[in-house]
Design an enzyme around this catalytic site. Structure first.
Site, PDB file in Angstrom:
ATOM      1  CG  ASP A 220      -2.046   1.323   5.407  1.00  0.00           C
ATOM      2  OD1 ASP A 220      -1.638   0.554   6.297  1.00  0.00           O
ATOM      3  OD2 ASP A 220      -2.502   0.929   4.322  1.00  0.00           O
TER       4      ASP A 220
ATOM      5  CG  HIS B  17      -3.790  -2.869   8.427  1.00  0.00           C
ATOM      6  ND1 HIS B  17      -3.996  -3.786   7.407  1.00  0.00           N
ATOM      7  CD2 HIS B  17      -3.438  -3.580   9.522  1.00  0.00           C
ATOM      8  CE1 HIS B  17      -3.761  -5.007   7.878  1.00  0.00           C
ATOM      9  NE2 HIS B  17      -3.426  -4.912   9.155  1.00  0.00           N
TER      10      HIS B  17
ATOM     11  CG  ASP C 290      -4.641  -3.800   1.933  1.00  0.00           C
ATOM     12  OD1 ASP C 290      -4.719  -5.024   1.717  1.00  0.00           O
ATOM     13  OD2 ASP C 290      -3.687  -3.284   2.528  1.00  0.00           O
TER      14      ASP C 290
ATOM     15  CG  HIS D 275      -2.344   0.501   0.777  1.00  0.00           C
ATOM     16  ND1 HIS D 275      -3.498   0.154   1.432  1.00  0.00           N
ATOM     17  CD2 HIS D 275      -2.736   1.323  -0.236  1.00  0.00           C
ATOM     18  CE1 HIS D 275      -4.539   0.749   0.860  1.00  0.00           C
ATOM     19  NE2 HIS D 275      -4.100   1.471  -0.150  1.00  0.00           N
TER      20      HIS D 275
ATOM     21  CG  ASP E  98      -5.947  -1.114   4.443  1.00  0.00           C
ATOM     22  OD1 ASP E  98      -5.797  -2.219   4.990  1.00  0.00           O
ATOM     23  OD2 ASP E  98      -5.002  -0.461   3.960  1.00  0.00           O
TER      24      ASP E  98
ATOM     25  CG  HIS F 269       3.404  -1.940   4.026  1.00  0.00           C
ATOM     26  ND1 HIS F 269       2.495  -2.314   4.985  1.00  0.00           N
ATOM     27  CD2 HIS F 269       4.471  -2.760   4.199  1.00  0.00           C
ATOM     28  CE1 HIS F 269       2.978  -3.322   5.701  1.00  0.00           C
ATOM     29  NE2 HIS F 269       4.175  -3.602   5.243  1.00  0.00           N
TER      30      HIS F 269
END
Length: 318
Positions: free
Chosen positions: A111, A109, A215, A84, A107, A124
């Site tokens: 990030d 996450h 993602d 990512h 996603d 990422h």
């Protein structure tokens, strides 16, 4: 008709995706081919922790230039990765042509760690922090990143599917008033209400181009096992398809990232095929594939050319 533009790293689903969009849906598809990135020798850690800053920074610049050119040429751009961190380049390049874009980040996450809060050192897990203007004074200048300027405000991004958020990331989400929908929120509200609120946030005041950064680990690992950081309790197939169907229906989708499909991490060939196939479905749905049947326009049903003659012939045969 949609235009699909592809940048990939030997993605196993690439040909399936081109067939799906070009053959099944009638899209005009142009494959720009793979981008070649140079690994910077002696790429030392930043702050004794952040990995490969020069390599990632320079690769992201190459990607940003390529995406910018594709969007400027009138294409809707699909970027296949890769992890990512590629959003550093894809969002930046997109914003060069569409400075008022909105981002939907699907996603497990967030990030959004900074290089000073990251625990893993992996870039990422940090791309959004580099892209947000509100975090400009919290993100140090990494070697290889001098070209990158923040291009989003906190109100320009909405997260969907979060369920593994670090403490510093949670602090950022809350204190900078970033809209997000965790899996708990999806359970509580339902995916229809989540998408309504997402569009209200991003397009309630004006229409704007949408950048979808997806993602594959947003899905439950039972559906997408061949990925690097799976987290239990993710999106169902139906929820994932509803997200992309609704984004397509806005008519404002301008760019898509599909990241973290990693065939090397599949425990079996079936796991790899399932993950890659799911990625194909996500992108194809972004460009008009539906769960309601055929997609190419069907003008009218055929009728028998001369039913009376056919009936006469049948009577003679009898």
């Amino acid at each position: 008709e949609a235009n699909g533009v592809f940048y990939s790293e030997a993605e196993p689903s690439l040909f399936a995706l081109q067939w799906e969009l070009g053959g099944e849906q009638g899209c005009q598809v142009h494959d720009f081919g793979d981008l070649n990135f140079t690994q910077v020798p002696n790429d030392e850690l930043y702050n004794n922790l952040v990995l490969y800053p020069r390599s990632v920074g320079l690769a992201s610049q190459v990607l940003a230039d390529a995406v910018s050119r594709a969007v400027a040429a009138g294409h809707r751009c699909v970027t296949l990765g890769g992890d990512h961190s590629l959003a550093l380049g894809s969002v930046s390049g997109h914003a060069q042509q569409c400075p008022h874009l909105g981002v939907i980040w699907v996603d497990a996450h967030a990030d959004i760690n900074t290089p000073l809060t990251t625990q893993s050192g992996s870039l990422h897990g940090q791309p959004v922090s580099f892209l947000l203007r509100e975090l400009r004074d919290k993100v140090p200048q990494l070697p290889g990143f001098s070209w990158l300027k923040p291009c989003l405000s906190a109100s320009d991004i909405v997260y969907i599917g979060l369920r593994d958020v670090d403490p510093a990331e949670y602090y950022i989400l809350k204190n900078f008033d970033i809209q997000y929908f965790s899996m708990r929120d999806i359970d509580r509200l339902g995916i229809q209400k989540v998408m309504e609120r997402t569009f209200e946030q991003l397009m309630g005041r004006r229409q704007r181009p949408i950048h979808l950064s997806f993602d594959i680990d947003a899905f439950d690992p039972s559906l997408a096992p061949a990925t690097g950081t799976p987290v239990l309790g993710g999106l169902t197939y139906r929820e994932g398809m509803y997200i992309t169907e609704e984004i397509h229906n806005t008519g404002m989708l301008s760019a898509v990232d599909m990241v973290e499909v990693n065939p090397l991490l599949g425990a079996s060939q079936e796991a790899v095929k399932a993950t890659a196939g799911l990625a194909v479905d996500v992108i194809a749905t972004c460009f008009g594939q539906t769960r309601e049947g055929a997609h190419i326009a069907f003008d009218e049903l055929p009728t028998p050319s001369s039913p009376d003659e056919s009936d006469s012939q049948e009577q003679v045969r009898i």
